[in-house]
Motif scaffolding. Structure first.
Motif, PDB file in Angstrom:
ATOM      1  N   GLN A  57      27.933 -17.911  21.040  1.00 17.60           N
ATOM      2  CA  GLN A  57      27.500 -16.295  20.895  1.00 17.60           C
ATOM      3  C   GLN A  57      27.645 -16.331  19.435  1.00 17.60           C
ATOM      4  OE1 GLN A  57      29.113 -12.251  22.536  1.00 17.60           O
ATOM      5  NE2 GLN A  57      27.961 -13.456  23.914  1.00 17.60           N
ATOM      6  N   GLY A  58      26.677 -15.957  18.731  1.00 19.42           N
ATOM      7  CA  GLY A  58      26.600 -15.580  17.288  1.00 19.42           C
ATOM      8  C   GLY A  58      26.946 -14.191  17.135  1.00 19.42           C
ATOM      9  N   ASP A  59      26.536 -13.485  15.859  1.00 25.40           N
ATOM     10  CA  ASP A  59      26.820 -12.305  15.657  1.00 25.40           C
ATOM     11  C   ASP A  59      25.966 -11.283  16.623  1.00 25.40           C
ATOM     12  OD1 ASP A  59      28.675 -12.970  13.739  1.00 25.40           O
ATOM     13  OD2 ASP A  59      26.941 -12.906  12.088  1.00 25.40           O
ATOM     14  N   ALA A  60      26.395 -10.223  16.841  1.00 26.34           N
ATOM     15  CA  ALA A  60      25.555  -9.253  17.765  1.00 26.34           C
ATOM     16  C   ALA A  60      24.447  -8.754  16.851  1.00 26.34           C
ATOM     17  CB  ALA A  60      26.568  -8.117  18.025  1.00 26.34           C
ATOM     18  N   VAL A  61      23.389  -8.199  17.573  1.00 23.30           N
ATOM     19  CA  VAL A  61      21.928  -7.843  17.089  1.00 23.30           C
ATOM     20  C   VAL A  61      21.812  -6.435  17.626  1.00 23.30           C
ATOM     21  CG1 VAL A  61      19.964  -8.238  16.534  1.00 23.30           C
ATOM     22  CG2 VAL A  61      21.648 -10.167  16.636  1.00 23.30           C
ATOM     23  N   ASP A  62      21.430  -5.368  16.749  1.00 20.94           N
ATOM     24  CA  ASP A  62      20.778  -4.181  17.155  1.00 20.94           C
ATOM     25  C   ASP A  62      19.516  -4.474  17.444  1.00 20.94           C
ATOM     26  OD1 ASP A  62      19.852  -1.758  17.431  1.00 20.94           O
ATOM     27  OD2 ASP A  62      21.328  -0.519  16.456  1.00 20.94           O
ATOM     28  N   LEU A  63      18.907  -4.465  18.651  1.00 22.09           N
ATOM     29  CA  LEU A  63      17.536  -4.901  18.684  1.00 22.09           C
ATOM     30  C   LEU A  63      16.465  -3.642  18.135  1.00 22.09           C
ATOM     31  CD1 LEU A  63      17.356  -6.878  22.165  1.00 22.09           C
ATOM     32  CD2 LEU A  63      17.386  -7.818  19.784  1.00 22.09           C
ATOM     33  N   MET A  64      16.889  -2.515  18.530  1.00 21.18           N
ATOM     34  CA  MET A  64      16.023  -1.501  18.239  1.00 21.18           C
ATOM     35  C   MET A  64      15.823  -1.319  16.681  1.00 21.18           C
ATOM     36  SD  MET A  64      15.088  -0.062  20.942  1.00 21.18           S
ATOM     37  CE  MET A  64      15.733   0.231  22.702  1.00 21.18           C
ATOM     38  N   SER A  65      17.018  -1.544  16.065  1.00 20.67           N
ATOM     39  CA  SER A  65      16.852  -1.550  14.395  1.00 20.67           C
ATOM     40  C   SER A  65      16.112  -2.767  14.073  1.00 20.67           C
ATOM     41  CB  SER A  65      18.316  -1.475  13.877  1.00 20.67           C
ATOM     42  OG  SER A  65      18.948  -0.360  14.447  1.00 20.67           O
ATOM     43  N   GLU A  66      16.286  -3.940  14.627  1.00 22.93           N
ATOM     44  CA  GLU A  66      15.375  -5.034  14.176  1.00 22.93           C
ATOM     45  C   GLU A  66      13.868  -4.962  14.390  1.00 22.93           C
ATOM     46  OE1 GLU A  66      17.091  -7.553  11.860  1.00 22.93           O
ATOM     47  OE2 GLU A  66      18.288  -5.626  12.166  1.00 22.93           O
ATOM     48  N   HIS A  67      13.726  -4.418  15.490  1.00 21.35           N
ATOM     49  CA  HIS A  67      12.557  -4.222  15.890  1.00 21.35           C
ATOM     50  C   HIS A  67      11.767  -2.893  14.895  1.00 21.35           C
ATOM     51  CE1 HIS A  67       9.122  -2.338  18.919  1.00 21.35           C
ATOM     52  NE2 HIS A  67       8.913  -3.738  18.626  1.00 21.35           N
ATOM     53  N   ALA A  68      12.554  -1.954  14.682  1.00 25.05           N
ATOM     54  CA  ALA A  68      11.914  -1.007  13.880  1.00 25.05           C
ATOM     55  C   ALA A  68      11.531  -1.499  12.405  1.00 25.05           C
ATOM     56  CB  ALA A  68      12.933   0.483  13.655  1.00 25.05           C
ATOM     57  N   ALA A  69      12.358  -2.524  11.949  1.00 25.82           N
ATOM     58  CA  ALA A  69      12.450  -3.191  10.649  1.00 25.82           C
ATOM     59  C   ALA A  69      11.405  -4.084  10.630  1.00 25.82           C
ATOM     60  CB  ALA A  69      13.776  -3.635   9.962  1.00 25.82           C
ATOM     61  N   GLY A  70      10.726  -4.441  11.847  1.00 26.77           N
ATOM     62  CA  GLY A  70       9.680  -5.653  11.702  1.00 26.77           C
ATOM     63  C   GLY A  70      10.203  -6.929  11.668  1.00 26.77           C
ATOM     64  N   ARG A  71      11.544  -7.159  11.709  1.00 25.23           N
ATOM     65  CA  ARG A  71      12.154  -8.599  12.178  1.00 25.23           C
ATOM     66  C   ARG A  71      12.047  -9.207  12.994  1.00 25.23           C
ATOM     67  NH1 ARG A  71      15.380  -5.895   7.756  1.00 25.23           N
ATOM     68  NH2 ARG A  71      16.789  -5.126   9.360  1.00 25.23           N
ATOM     69  N   LEU A  72      11.461  -8.710  14.184  1.00 26.63           N
ATOM     70  CA  LEU A  72      11.208  -9.406  15.430  1.00 26.63           C
ATOM     71  C   LEU A  72       9.902  -9.897  15.505  1.00 26.63           C
ATOM     72  CD1 LEU A  72      13.119  -7.184  18.080  1.00 26.63           C
ATOM     73  CD2 LEU A  72      14.031  -9.128  16.820  1.00 26.63           C
ATOM     74  N   ILE A  73       9.681 -11.124  15.556  1.00 28.50           N
ATOM     75  CA  ILE A  73       8.315 -11.806  15.579  1.00 28.50           C
ATOM     76  C   ILE A  73       7.854 -12.222  16.914  1.00 28.50           C
ATOM     77  CG2 ILE A  73       8.656 -12.391  13.041  1.00 28.50           C
ATOM     78  CD1 ILE A  73       9.132 -15.323  14.131  1.00 28.50           C
ATOM     79  N   ALA A  74       6.642 -12.747  17.081  1.00 28.07           N
ATOM     80  CA  ALA A  74       6.119 -13.117  18.634  1.00 28.07           C
ATOM     81  C   ALA A  74       7.288 -14.311  19.065  1.00 28.07           C
ATOM     82  CB  ALA A  74       4.939 -13.948  18.248  1.00 28.07           C
ATOM     83  N   PRO A  75       7.280 -14.208  20.275  1.00 30.61           N
ATOM     84  CA  PRO A  75       8.777 -14.979  20.904  1.00 30.61           C
ATOM     85  C   PRO A  75       8.319 -16.456  20.896  1.00 30.61           C
ATOM     86  CG  PRO A  75       7.613 -13.590  22.542  1.00 30.61           C
ATOM     87  CD  PRO A  75       7.186 -13.361  21.109  1.00 30.61           C
ATOM     88  N   ILE A  76       7.157 -16.841  20.698  1.00 29.38           N
ATOM     89  CA  ILE A  76       6.822 -18.218  20.687  1.00 29.38           C
ATOM     90  C   ILE A  76       5.697 -18.285  19.426  1.00 29.38           C
ATOM     91  CG2 ILE A  76       4.702 -18.096  22.497  1.00 29.38           C
ATOM     92  CD1 ILE A  76       7.417 -20.843  22.375  1.00 29.38           C
ATOM     93  N   ASP A  77       5.656 -19.806  19.020  1.00 29.70           N
ATOM     94  CA  ASP A  77       4.912 -20.130  18.076  1.00 29.70           C
ATOM     95  C   ASP A  77       4.992 -21.785  18.050  1.00 29.70           C
ATOM     96  OD1 ASP A  77       7.163 -20.440  16.845  1.00 29.70           O
ATOM     97  OD2 ASP A  77       6.543 -19.034  15.183  1.00 29.70           O
ATOM     98  N   HIS A  78       4.190 -22.349  17.194  1.00 23.50           N
ATOM     99  CA  HIS A  78       3.984 -23.768  16.725  1.00 23.50           C
ATOM    100  C   HIS A  78       3.669 -23.850  15.583  1.00 23.50           C
ATOM    101  CE1 HIS A  78       3.866 -28.008  17.350  1.00 23.50           C
ATOM    102  NE2 HIS A  78       3.756 -27.920  18.658  1.00 23.50           N
ATOM    103  N   GLU A  79       4.530 -24.671  14.821  1.00 26.42           N
ATOM    104  CA  GLU A  79       4.126 -25.006  13.552  1.00 26.42           C
ATOM    105  C   GLU A  79       2.961 -25.677  12.893  1.00 26.42           C
ATOM    106  OE1 GLU A  79       6.445 -29.353  13.416  1.00 26.42           O
ATOM    107  OE2 GLU A  79       7.478 -27.566  12.622  1.00 26.42           O
ATOM    108  N   ASP A  80       2.284 -26.132  14.094  1.00 24.43           N
ATOM    109  CA  ASP A  80       0.727 -26.695  14.159  1.00 24.43           C
ATOM    110  C   ASP A  80      -0.016 -25.875  14.884  1.00 24.43           C
ATOM    111  OD1 ASP A  80      -1.627 -27.853  14.247  1.00 24.43           O
ATOM    112  OD2 ASP A  80      -0.827 -29.885  14.643  1.00 24.43           O
ATOM    113  N   ASN A  81      -0.640 -24.857  14.360  1.00 17.88           N
ATOM    114  CA  ASN A  81      -1.479 -24.064  15.364  1.00 17.88           C
ATOM    115  C   ASN A  81      -2.239 -24.424  16.190  1.00 17.88           C
ATOM    116  OD1 ASN A  81      -0.710 -21.523  14.364  1.00 17.88           O
ATOM    117  ND2 ASN A  81      -2.033 -21.404  12.507  1.00 17.88           N
TER     118      ASN A  81
END
Length: 330
Positions: A57-81
């Motif tokens: 377990q790493g550092d705790a995260v405030d999801l609401m704050s990170e969401h409001a700040a735009g730092r939560l991205i799509a939960p899946i992607d691929h380096e090759d579209n």
């Protein structure tokens, strides 16, 4: 309690994975993407939850704050579209045929049962087979590749030639194909399967054209057995004021197909089992603002939320500039 995974991008561009259980969330050490975490779990013969537990377990995260700040991205992607495929199935939810059938019946001005209604009724009759059996195949469509995937807060851009750009609130299954070609479901996301309903209404055979659009995923990947019943709300805001709102239902209790049946008819094709590929597969909806006569405008904001997801999916509507395309002979 619902176990969720999220992807985070810091101010410096560095990426990380977040694990959340209930109201507690923390970074997962050693992984920069959920895809990498999933590939590790597959290689170790672990579940995603077990892989997260083993990572510590790493550092705790405030999801609401990170969401409001735009730092939560799509939960899946691929380096090759090109290695991320988006697809979907329609007419899968109880009640989903009503708006579609009316749309096509009005266009045809006929009392004859439409292909949409026939497909829906066939799904009701055979979309939930006994365990280990394969039932009626659903409608299927190609949505695009990773270049059309939009994350939380990002604009959903409608092409200049589009006649409509409207929301479709639904669930999307997220999959990674293992080294031996086995599809692994990582979990479910809230999704906006953005479509052009005016183009579709003109002729059912134009459904394929109407679906070639961007689509958005909510920030959370819900891991584990899919809930039987999911109830949420779909909204549109214009100039900050609520323009339209309606509840939507999903989960197998509200569907005419099982998720397993939809998966079986997607992954039965060899080309969808290429090792290392990611699949985002939309499961359909019965709730559309278009069916209620809403005409969206540039700047409108779509909002979709549903428990057990704790964060909403919001995306503003944008309009892409026209692009002149000329095919040249060589």
């Amino acid at each position: 309690m619902a176990f969720r995974l999220l992807q985070h991008r810091g101010v410096d561009g560095s990426r990380a994975v977040i694990a959340a259980l209930g109201n507690h969330a923390s970074f997962v050490p050693g992984f920069e993407s959920i895809r990498a975490l999933a590939a590790h779990a597959i290689a170790q013969g672990q579940t995603l939850e077990a892989a997260v537990a083993a990572a510590g377990q790493g550092d705790a995260v405030d999801l609401m704050s990170e969401h409001a700040a735009g730092r939560l991205i799509a939960p899946i992607d691929h380096e090759d579209n090109a290695r991320l495929l988006m697809s979907g199935t329609g007419l899968t939810h109880l009640g989903s045929a009503e708006g579609r059938d009316k749309m096509h019946r009005d266009a045809a001005a006929s009392d004859k049962q439409t292909d949409s209604m026939r497909m829906f009724l066939e799904g009701v009759a055979g979309g939930k087979p006994a365990a280990d059996d394969i039932g009626q195949q659903p409608e299927w469509f190609y949505k695009g590749n990773g270049s059309a995937l939009v994350g939380p807060g990002e604009p959903l851009s409608s092409p200049a030639f589009a006649q409509d750009g409207s929301e479709e609130p639904e669930l999307a299954g997220i999959y990674l194909i293992g080294p031996d070609g086995t599809p692994f479901r990582l979990g479910l996301c809230l999704a906006n399967e953005f479509s052009d309903h005016i183009t579709e209404r003109h002729n059912y055979l134009w459904l394929a054209h109407s679906k070639l659009r961007q689509a958005a995923l909510g920030p959370e990947l819900l891991v584990g057995t899919p809930p039987q019943h999911i109830e949420g709300a779909s909204r549109i805001y214009r100039d900050g004021a609520l323009l339209w709102e309606k509840p939507f239902l999903s989960g197998e209790a509200n569907m005419s197909h099982t998720i397993a049946n939809l998966e079986a008819h997607h992954f039965k094709y060899d080309l969808f089992r290429r090792p290392g590929d990611v699949h985002v597969h939309f499961f359909g909806t019965a709730t559309l603002s278009f069916a209620d006569g809403v005409t969206t405008e540039e700047g409108d904001v779509f909002e979709i939320e549903a428990a057990p997801f704790t964060l909403p999916l919001r995306n503003p509507l944008a309009k892409a500039e026209a692009v002149a395309v000329m095919v040249r002979e060589l």
